[in-house]
Design an enzyme around this catalytic site. Sequence first.
Site, short mmCIF file in Angstrom:
data_model
loop_
_atom_site.label_atom_id
_atom_site.label_comp_id
_atom_site.label_asym_id
_atom_site.label_seq_id
_atom_site.Cartn_x
_atom_site.Cartn_y
_atom_site.Cartn_z
N LYS A 267 4.40 -9.30 3.78
CA LYS A 267 2.91 -8.70 3.49
C LYS A 267 1.62 -9.61 2.61
O LYS A 267 1.78 -9.14 1.55
CB LYS A 267 3.39 -7.18 3.31
CG LYS A 267 1.35 -6.16 3.82
CD LYS A 267 2.00 -5.01 3.55
CE LYS A 267 0.74 -3.47 4.28
NZ LYS A 267 0.90 -2.76 3.61
N THR B 200 0.67 -1.65 -0.15
CA THR B 200 -0.16 -0.12 0.06
C THR B 200 1.22 1.12 0.11
O THR B 200 1.56 1.57 1.11
CB THR B 200 -1.38 0.32 1.15
OG1 THR B 200 -1.81 -1.42 1.74
CG2 THR B 200 -1.94 1.47 1.33
N GLU C 247 4.91 -5.13 16.86
CA GLU C 247 4.66 -3.71 15.84
C GLU C 247 3.32 -2.94 15.73
O GLU C 247 2.83 -3.23 17.17
CB GLU C 247 4.52 -4.35 14.03
CG GLU C 247 3.77 -4.94 13.86
CD GLU C 247 3.62 -6.11 13.21
OE1 GLU C 247 4.25 -6.21 11.77
OE2 GLU C 247 2.30 -6.71 12.55
#
Length: 280
Positions: free
Chosen positions: A154, A42, A187
Amino acid sequence: MQNMPKQKTHIAQTIKLVTPQQGVSISSNDRGFNYGDGFFTTAKIVDAEVEHWPLHRARLVECAQRLSFGELDLSALQQAIAEYIKTVSLGVLKIVVTRGEGGRGYGLPEQSNLLIVLSLLPFPSHYAQLAQQGIKLAISPVQLASQPLLAGLKTLNRLEQVMIKRAMQGQDCDDALVCDYHHNVIETSAANIFAIKNGRVFSPSLQNCGIQGVYLQSLCDKLTIEFTDIKLEQLLQMEAVFSCNSLMGIVPVTAIDGMQFELANSLVLLHGLFTKESAC
Protein backbone atom coordinates in the site's frame (compact mmCIF):
# COMPACT_ATOMS: atom_id res chain seq x y z
CA MET A 1 40.17 -12.35 13.01
CA GLN A 2 36.57 -12.73 14.16
CA ASN A 3 33.82 -11.14 12.13
CA MET A 4 32.40 -8.16 13.95
CA PRO A 5 28.59 -8.02 14.19
CA LYS A 6 27.05 -5.56 11.77
CA GLN A 7 25.66 -2.42 13.35
CA LYS A 8 22.15 -1.39 12.49
CA THR A 9 21.92 1.74 10.40
CA HIS A 10 20.40 4.54 12.46
CA ILE A 11 17.22 5.86 10.91
CA ALA A 12 16.03 9.12 12.39
CA GLN A 13 12.24 9.01 12.68
CA THR A 14 9.86 11.86 13.36
CA ILE A 15 6.25 11.18 14.33
CA LYS A 16 3.73 13.95 13.69
CA LEU A 17 0.17 13.87 14.98
CA VAL A 18 -2.58 15.34 12.83
CA THR A 19 -6.33 15.80 13.19
CA PRO A 20 -8.81 16.93 10.53
CA GLN A 21 -9.05 20.29 12.32
CA GLN A 22 -5.31 20.91 12.32
CA GLY A 23 -2.81 21.56 9.59
CA VAL A 24 0.56 19.84 9.43
CA SER A 25 3.81 21.32 8.21
CA ILE A 26 5.55 18.96 5.81
CA SER A 27 8.60 20.10 3.86
CA SER A 28 8.13 20.64 0.12
CA ASN A 29 11.32 18.57 -0.21
CA ASP A 30 9.76 15.52 1.44
CA ARG A 31 10.17 12.48 -0.82
CA GLY A 32 6.64 11.33 -0.14
CA PHE A 33 5.33 14.63 -1.50
CA ASN A 34 7.67 14.66 -4.52
CA TYR A 35 7.84 11.01 -5.55
CA GLY A 36 5.21 9.11 -3.59
CA ASP A 37 8.18 7.56 -1.78
CA GLY A 38 6.29 6.07 1.12
CA PHE A 39 3.49 3.82 2.27
CA PHE A 40 0.48 3.81 4.57
CA THR A 41 -2.16 1.78 6.33
CA THR A 42 -5.68 2.71 7.41
CA ALA A 43 -7.20 1.09 10.50
CA LYS A 44 -10.47 1.01 12.39
CA ILE A 45 -10.39 2.25 15.99
CA VAL A 46 -12.84 0.69 18.46
CA ASP A 47 -12.75 1.57 22.17
CA ALA A 48 -9.25 3.06 21.95
CA GLU A 49 -7.85 -0.06 20.27
CA VAL A 50 -6.58 -0.58 16.71
CA GLU A 51 -8.45 -3.48 15.17
CA HIS A 52 -6.13 -6.06 13.61
CA TRP A 53 -3.10 -4.12 14.84
CA PRO A 54 -0.65 -7.07 14.46
CA LEU A 55 -1.55 -7.26 10.76
CA HIS A 56 -1.32 -3.49 10.24
CA ARG A 57 2.06 -3.55 11.98
CA ALA A 58 3.20 -6.43 9.77
CA ARG A 59 2.11 -4.47 6.69
CA LEU A 60 4.21 -1.48 7.76
CA VAL A 61 7.22 -3.71 8.42
CA GLU A 62 6.88 -5.48 5.05
CA CYS A 63 6.58 -2.16 3.19
CA ALA A 64 9.64 -0.78 4.99
CA GLN A 65 11.67 -3.88 4.17
CA ARG A 66 10.66 -4.25 0.52
CA LEU A 67 11.12 -0.53 -0.17
CA SER A 68 14.49 -0.41 1.68
CA PHE A 69 13.30 2.06 4.30
CA GLY A 70 15.28 0.60 7.16
CA GLU A 71 13.88 -0.57 10.46
CA LEU A 72 10.86 1.23 11.89
CA ASP A 73 10.84 2.25 15.54
CA LEU A 74 7.69 0.29 16.28
CA SER A 75 7.89 0.83 20.03
CA ALA A 76 7.79 4.62 19.66
CA LEU A 77 5.08 4.35 17.03
CA GLN A 78 2.86 2.15 19.19
CA GLN A 79 3.29 4.48 22.15
CA ALA A 80 2.35 7.49 20.03
CA ILE A 81 -0.71 5.69 18.65
CA ALA A 82 -1.88 4.56 22.10
CA GLU A 83 -1.67 8.13 23.42
CA TYR A 84 -3.31 9.54 20.31
CA ILE A 85 -6.39 7.29 20.32
CA LYS A 86 -6.90 6.81 24.07
CA THR A 87 -10.22 8.69 24.07
CA VAL A 88 -11.52 7.43 20.72
CA SER A 89 -14.53 5.10 20.85
CA LEU A 90 -14.93 4.77 17.07
CA GLY A 91 -12.79 6.28 14.36
CA VAL A 92 -10.29 5.81 11.55
CA LEU A 93 -6.53 5.99 12.05
CA LYS A 94 -4.26 6.57 9.07
CA ILE A 95 -0.52 5.96 9.40
CA VAL A 96 1.63 7.45 6.63
CA VAL A 97 5.37 6.80 6.40
CA THR A 98 7.60 8.73 4.00
CA ARG A 99 11.36 8.55 3.46
CA GLY A 100 11.57 12.19 4.51
CA GLU A 101 13.96 14.66 2.92
CA GLY A 102 17.23 14.00 1.15
CA GLY A 103 18.81 12.48 -1.91
CA ARG A 104 19.39 13.98 -5.31
CA GLY A 105 16.47 13.55 -7.66
CA TYR A 106 15.26 9.97 -7.46
CA GLY A 107 18.50 8.91 -5.79
CA LEU A 108 18.13 7.78 -2.18
CA PRO A 109 19.64 9.81 0.66
CA GLU A 110 22.66 8.30 2.41
CA GLN A 111 20.71 8.40 5.66
CA SER A 112 16.94 8.29 5.74
CA ASN A 113 15.00 10.62 8.01
CA LEU A 114 11.65 8.95 8.06
CA LEU A 115 8.52 10.98 8.61
CA ILE A 116 5.53 9.20 10.18
CA VAL A 117 2.22 11.05 10.18
CA LEU A 118 -0.76 9.88 12.22
CA SER A 119 -4.16 11.29 11.36
CA LEU A 120 -7.54 10.61 12.93
CA LEU A 121 -10.71 10.73 10.84
CA PRO A 122 -14.41 10.17 11.58
CA PHE A 123 -15.68 6.66 10.91
CA PRO A 124 -17.94 6.58 7.80
CA SER A 125 -21.51 6.41 9.14
CA HIS A 126 -22.89 4.41 6.19
CA TYR A 127 -20.49 1.48 6.59
CA ALA A 128 -22.71 -0.20 9.18
CA GLN A 129 -25.49 -0.51 6.57
CA LEU A 130 -23.33 -1.99 3.82
CA ALA A 131 -23.08 -5.45 5.38
CA GLN A 132 -26.89 -5.54 5.56
CA GLN A 133 -27.83 -4.19 2.14
CA GLY A 134 -24.78 -5.03 0.01
CA ILE A 135 -23.17 -3.04 -2.80
CA LYS A 136 -23.48 -2.81 -6.57
CA LEU A 137 -20.29 -2.91 -8.67
CA ALA A 138 -19.59 -1.53 -12.11
CA ILE A 139 -16.64 -2.63 -14.25
CA SER A 140 -13.96 0.05 -14.18
CA PRO A 141 -12.60 1.16 -17.58
CA VAL A 142 -9.28 1.76 -15.78
CA GLN A 143 -7.01 -1.29 -15.70
CA LEU A 144 -4.13 -1.88 -13.30
CA ALA A 145 -0.57 -2.14 -14.56
CA SER A 146 1.61 -5.06 -13.46
CA GLN A 147 4.60 -4.35 -11.21
CA PRO A 148 5.61 -7.36 -9.07
CA LEU A 149 8.12 -5.26 -7.10
CA LEU A 150 5.25 -3.24 -5.65
CA ALA A 151 2.45 -5.82 -5.80
CA GLY A 152 0.56 -6.17 -2.53
CA LEU A 153 2.06 -3.03 -1.00
CA LYS A 154 0.00 0.00 0.00
CA THR A 155 2.36 2.68 -1.29
CA LEU A 156 1.68 6.39 -1.64
CA ASN A 157 1.47 5.95 -5.43
CA ARG A 158 -2.31 5.76 -5.78
CA LEU A 159 -2.94 7.59 -9.07
CA GLU A 160 -4.57 4.49 -10.57
CA GLN A 161 -7.14 4.55 -7.75
CA VAL A 162 -7.71 8.27 -8.30
CA MET A 163 -8.46 7.59 -11.97
CA ILE A 164 -10.75 4.70 -11.00
CA LYS A 165 -12.73 6.97 -8.66
CA ARG A 166 -12.90 9.65 -11.35
CA ALA A 167 -14.34 7.15 -13.84
CA MET A 168 -16.91 6.04 -11.23
CA GLN A 169 -18.49 9.50 -11.36
CA GLY A 170 -20.05 8.50 -14.66
CA GLN A 171 -21.08 5.01 -13.51
CA ASP A 172 -24.20 3.93 -11.60
CA CYS A 173 -22.55 1.94 -8.83
CA ASP A 174 -21.41 1.87 -5.21
CA ASP A 175 -17.89 0.81 -6.15
CA ALA A 176 -15.95 -0.38 -9.19
CA LEU A 177 -14.46 -3.79 -9.95
CA VAL A 178 -10.95 -3.42 -11.31
CA CYS A 179 -9.04 -5.80 -13.61
CA ASP A 180 -5.44 -5.82 -14.83
CA TYR A 181 -4.29 -5.61 -18.45
CA HIS A 182 -4.51 -9.40 -18.74
CA HIS A 183 -8.22 -9.15 -17.85
CA ASN A 184 -7.77 -10.78 -14.46
CA VAL A 185 -10.03 -9.50 -11.69
CA ILE A 186 -7.89 -7.86 -8.99
CA GLU A 187 -9.91 -5.80 -6.49
CA THR A 188 -12.38 -2.94 -6.17
CA SER A 189 -11.36 0.70 -5.92
CA ALA A 190 -10.89 0.40 -2.16
CA ALA A 191 -11.27 -3.24 -1.12
CA ASN A 192 -10.37 -6.84 -1.81
CA ILE A 193 -12.70 -9.38 -3.42
CA PHE A 194 -13.48 -12.98 -2.57
CA ALA A 195 -16.13 -15.36 -3.89
CA ILE A 196 -17.83 -18.66 -3.05
CA LYS A 197 -18.56 -21.58 -5.36
CA ASN A 198 -19.34 -25.19 -4.42
CA GLY A 199 -18.25 -24.58 -0.83
CA ARG A 200 -14.84 -23.22 -1.84
CA VAL A 201 -13.57 -19.66 -1.37
CA PHE A 202 -11.59 -17.95 -4.12
CA SER A 203 -9.77 -14.61 -4.19
CA PRO A 204 -7.74 -12.98 -6.98
CA SER A 205 -4.00 -13.52 -7.10
CA LEU A 206 -2.11 -10.34 -6.22
CA GLN A 207 1.31 -11.42 -7.47
CA ASN A 208 1.60 -8.68 -10.09
CA CYS A 209 -0.59 -5.83 -8.83
CA GLY A 210 -3.22 -4.89 -6.28
CA ILE A 211 -3.12 -4.46 -2.51
CA GLN A 212 -2.96 -7.28 0.01
CA GLY A 213 -5.62 -6.08 2.44
CA VAL A 214 -5.34 -6.49 6.19
CA TYR A 215 -8.92 -7.74 6.53
CA LEU A 216 -8.47 -10.33 3.78
CA GLN A 217 -5.35 -11.54 5.61
CA SER A 218 -7.36 -11.84 8.81
CA LEU A 219 -9.91 -13.99 6.97
CA CYS A 220 -7.16 -16.42 6.03
CA ASP A 221 -7.03 -17.39 9.72
CA LYS A 222 -10.75 -18.27 9.63
CA LEU A 223 -11.36 -19.57 6.11
CA THR A 224 -9.47 -21.66 3.57
CA ILE A 225 -9.01 -19.20 0.69
CA GLU A 226 -7.62 -20.19 -2.71
CA PHE A 227 -5.71 -17.34 -4.37
CA THR A 228 -5.77 -17.73 -8.13
CA ASP A 229 -6.23 -15.88 -11.41
CA ILE A 230 -9.91 -15.10 -11.91
CA LYS A 231 -11.36 -13.77 -15.14
CA LEU A 232 -14.47 -11.61 -15.08
CA GLU A 233 -16.61 -14.33 -16.68
CA GLN A 234 -15.48 -16.75 -13.95
CA LEU A 235 -16.36 -14.28 -11.21
CA LEU A 236 -19.84 -13.83 -12.68
CA GLN A 237 -20.38 -17.59 -12.41
CA MET A 238 -19.70 -17.64 -8.66
CA GLU A 239 -22.57 -18.30 -6.24
CA ALA A 240 -21.70 -15.27 -4.11
CA VAL A 241 -19.18 -12.42 -4.24
CA PHE A 242 -17.98 -10.23 -1.38
CA SER A 243 -15.92 -7.09 -0.92
CA CYS A 244 -13.86 -6.54 2.23
CA ASN A 245 -11.48 -4.13 3.88
CA SER A 246 -10.38 -3.24 7.41
CA LEU A 247 -12.98 -0.47 7.83
CA MET A 248 -16.19 -1.95 6.44
CA GLY A 249 -15.47 -5.63 7.11
CA ILE A 250 -17.28 -8.04 4.76
CA VAL A 251 -19.87 -6.62 2.36
CA PRO A 252 -21.92 -8.80 -0.02
CA VAL A 253 -21.97 -7.81 -3.67
CA THR A 254 -25.54 -7.69 -5.02
CA ALA A 255 -24.71 -6.91 -8.66
CA ILE A 256 -21.75 -6.73 -11.02
CA ASP A 257 -22.40 -4.81 -14.22
CA GLY A 258 -26.02 -6.00 -14.31
CA MET A 259 -25.38 -9.57 -13.13
CA GLN A 260 -27.45 -10.04 -9.95
CA PHE A 261 -26.46 -11.93 -6.79
CA GLU A 262 -29.23 -12.66 -4.31
CA LEU A 263 -28.37 -10.97 -1.03
CA ALA A 264 -30.08 -13.52 1.23
CA ASN A 265 -28.38 -16.43 -0.51
CA SER A 266 -24.97 -14.76 -0.24
CA LEU A 267 -25.39 -14.21 3.49
CA VAL A 268 -26.49 -17.83 4.02
CA LEU A 269 -23.46 -19.14 2.11
CA LEU A 270 -21.10 -16.89 4.07
CA HIS A 271 -22.59 -17.91 7.42
CA GLY A 272 -22.35 -21.56 6.40
CA LEU A 273 -18.66 -21.21 5.61
CA PHE A 274 -17.81 -19.70 8.99
CA THR A 275 -19.90 -22.32 10.76
CA LYS A 276 -18.18 -25.13 8.87
CA GLU A 277 -14.66 -23.79 9.49
CA SER A 278 -15.28 -23.17 13.20
CA ALA A 279 -16.49 -26.74 13.58
CA CYS A 280 -13.35 -28.20 12.03
